[in-house]
Design a protein around this motif. Structure first.
Motif, short mmCIF file in Angstrom:
data_model
loop_
_atom_site.label_atom_id
_atom_site.label_comp_id
_atom_site.label_asym_id
_atom_site.label_seq_id
_atom_site.Cartn_x
_atom_site.Cartn_y
_atom_site.Cartn_z
N LYS A 100 27.12 13.35 31.40
CA LYS A 100 27.92 14.55 31.09
C LYS A 100 28.22 14.64 29.60
CE LYS A 100 30.19 14.65 35.61
NZ LYS A 100 31.46 14.34 36.33
N ALA A 101 28.54 13.50 29.00
CA ALA A 101 28.84 13.48 27.56
C ALA A 101 27.59 13.84 26.75
CB ALA A 101 29.36 12.11 27.14
N THR A 102 26.42 13.38 27.21
CA THR A 102 25.17 13.70 26.52
C THR A 102 24.87 15.18 26.61
OG1 THR A 102 24.31 11.49 27.04
CG2 THR A 102 22.71 13.16 26.37
N ALA A 103 25.06 15.76 27.79
CA ALA A 103 24.84 17.21 27.95
C ALA A 103 25.81 17.99 27.08
CB ALA A 103 25.00 17.60 29.42
N PHE A 104 27.06 17.55 27.02
CA PHE A 104 28.08 18.19 26.19
C PHE A 104 27.69 18.11 24.72
CE2 PHE A 104 32.20 18.25 23.96
CZ PHE A 104 32.75 19.41 24.51
N PHE A 105 27.20 16.94 24.30
CA PHE A 105 26.78 16.73 22.92
C PHE A 105 25.61 17.66 22.58
CE2 PHE A 105 23.99 14.62 19.86
CZ PHE A 105 24.86 14.36 18.82
N GLN A 106 24.65 17.77 23.49
CA GLN A 106 23.48 18.60 23.23
C GLN A 106 23.83 20.09 23.20
OE1 GLN A 106 21.05 17.02 26.44
NE2 GLN A 106 19.85 15.77 25.02
N ARG A 107 24.83 20.50 23.98
CA ARG A 107 25.25 21.91 23.99
C ARG A 107 25.97 22.30 22.71
NH1 ARG A 107 26.97 20.99 29.27
NH2 ARG A 107 29.14 20.93 28.56
N HIS A 108 26.80 21.40 22.20
CA HIS A 108 27.70 21.76 21.10
C HIS A 108 27.25 21.23 19.74
CE1 HIS A 108 30.67 23.50 23.80
NE2 HIS A 108 30.46 22.48 24.61
N GLY A 109 26.24 20.40 19.69
CA GLY A 109 25.71 19.97 18.41
C GLY A 109 26.44 18.79 17.81
N GLN A 110 25.96 18.39 16.64
CA GLN A 110 26.41 17.15 16.03
C GLN A 110 27.84 17.21 15.49
OE1 GLN A 110 23.22 16.45 13.23
NE2 GLN A 110 21.92 15.54 14.79
N TRP A 111 28.35 18.41 15.22
CA TRP A 111 29.72 18.54 14.72
C TRP A 111 30.74 18.07 15.76
CZ3 TRP A 111 31.95 19.18 10.15
CH2 TRP A 111 31.17 19.60 9.10
N ILE A 112 30.30 17.98 17.02
CA ILE A 112 31.22 17.55 18.07
C ILE A 112 31.68 16.11 17.83
CG2 ILE A 112 29.64 16.55 19.79
CD1 ILE A 112 32.41 19.14 20.46
N VAL A 113 30.85 15.32 17.11
CA VAL A 113 31.24 13.95 16.76
C VAL A 113 32.51 13.97 15.92
CG1 VAL A 113 30.55 11.90 15.43
CG2 VAL A 113 28.90 13.04 16.93
N PHE A 114 32.62 14.95 15.03
CA PHE A 114 33.83 15.09 14.21
C PHE A 114 35.02 15.54 15.04
CE2 PHE A 114 36.70 17.93 11.91
CZ PHE A 114 37.12 17.13 10.86
N PHE A 115 34.85 16.60 15.81
CA PHE A 115 35.98 17.21 16.51
C PHE A 115 36.52 16.34 17.64
CE2 PHE A 115 34.04 21.01 14.56
CZ PHE A 115 35.15 21.46 13.86
N LEU A 116 35.66 15.55 18.28
CA LEU A 116 36.13 14.73 19.40
C LEU A 116 36.84 13.46 18.94
CD1 LEU A 116 33.47 15.04 22.23
CD2 LEU A 116 35.69 16.14 22.01
N ARG A 117 36.95 13.25 17.63
CA ARG A 117 37.77 12.13 17.15
C ARG A 117 39.24 12.34 17.51
NH1 ARG A 117 34.44 8.67 17.65
NH2 ARG A 117 32.45 9.45 16.92
#
Length: 199
Positions: A100-117
Motif C-alpha cells: 500500500k505504501a509503495t502504491a501511495f508513493f508511486q501515485r504521489h511522487g518523490q515529494w511524498i518522502v518530504f511531506f510524510l516526515r
C-alpha cells in the motif's frame, strides 16, 4: 526513575540525541516526539542549543530512514517480502502495508518522502517503497533531511513552550515523560499483539 531518564538523555548530549533518533527510525517504540520535545525542554533550561540539537536530531532521523531505504533498494521485492512476513510482527508492519505504501508513493511522487516526515507511522514506512522503486539516493537524503528538519524544529519549539508553561510545575515534567514512554510502549505492544500476517 523519571529523573534518571532526563539525566540519561541530557548527558548523552547531541550525539545521544542523534543516536536515539536513529534508533527511533529503525525500530519502534521510541517516539521522536519525546526525544526532540525533551530536547526542547533542555533548550529552555539552557543546557542545549536549538541549532545543534535540530541538526543532531535530523542527522539521526535521516540515517535511520536511510537504513530502511537501503533495505528496499538492495534487497528488492523478492528478498524483502519473506523477511517482512517473518519478522513483521515486531516492526508492526505487514507485506500488505508495504504494498500500500509503495502504491501511495508511486501515485504521489518523490515529494511524498518530504511531506510524510510529519506522519507518526508513515514517515518511516515510506522509506521502504522509496528504496524499492530505486529513488535516487541523493534525492531521498535531501527530502528526508529537509522534512525531518522541519518536524524536529516544531518538536523543539513545542518542548520549549511546554517547559516555559510548566516552569512553575517542574515536578510534573518527569512524570509526564514517564507517561509518554509507557503510552508509546503500550501502543507498540498493542500493535504487536493485534498484528495479523497476510493471508
Amino acid at each position: 526513575m523519571d529523573v534518571w531518564i532526563i539525566r540519561l538523555i541530557e548527558q548523552g548530549g547531541y550525539w545521544g540525541i542523534a543516536a536515539l533518533m536513529f534508533i527511533e527510525n529503525v525500530f519502534p517504540p521510541i517516539p521522536s516526539e519525546l526525544i526532540m520535545g525533551l530536547g526542547g525542554v533542555f533548550v529552555a533550561r539552557g543546557t542545549m542549543e536549538f541549532w545543534p540539537l535540530m541538526f543532531a536530531g535530523t542527522v539521526g532521523s535521516t540515517l535511520g530512514n536511510y537504513v530502511w531505504f537501503l533495505a528496499g533498494d538492495k534487497l528488492g521485492y523478492r528478498r524483502l517480502q519473506p523477511l517482512v512476513r517473518r519478522h513483521g510482527r515486531w516492526l508492526t508492519i505487514s507485506w500488505s502495508d508495504v504494498e500500500k505504501a509503495t502504491a501511495f508513493f508511486q501515485r504521489h511522487g518523490q515529494w511524498i518522502v518530504f511531506f510524510l516526515r510529519f506522519s507518526p507511522f508513515l514517515r518511516t514506512l515510506i522509506s521502504l517503497p522509496a528504496g524499492l522503486t530505486h529513488m535516487k539516493h541523493w534525492k531521498f537524503l535531501v527530502f528526508t533531511f529537509a522534512g525531518a528538519a522541519v518536524w524536529n524544529a516544531l518538536l523543539i519549539v513545542g518542548g520549549h513552550w511546554l517547559a516555559d508553561y510548566m516552569a512553575a510545575m517542574d515536578h510534573l515534567i518527569g512524570p509526564t515523560i514517564m507517561a509518554m514512554i509507557l503510552l508509546a510502549v503500550a501502543a507498540w505492544l498493542y500493535r504487536v499483539i493485534r498484528w495479523q500476517p497476510d493471508a
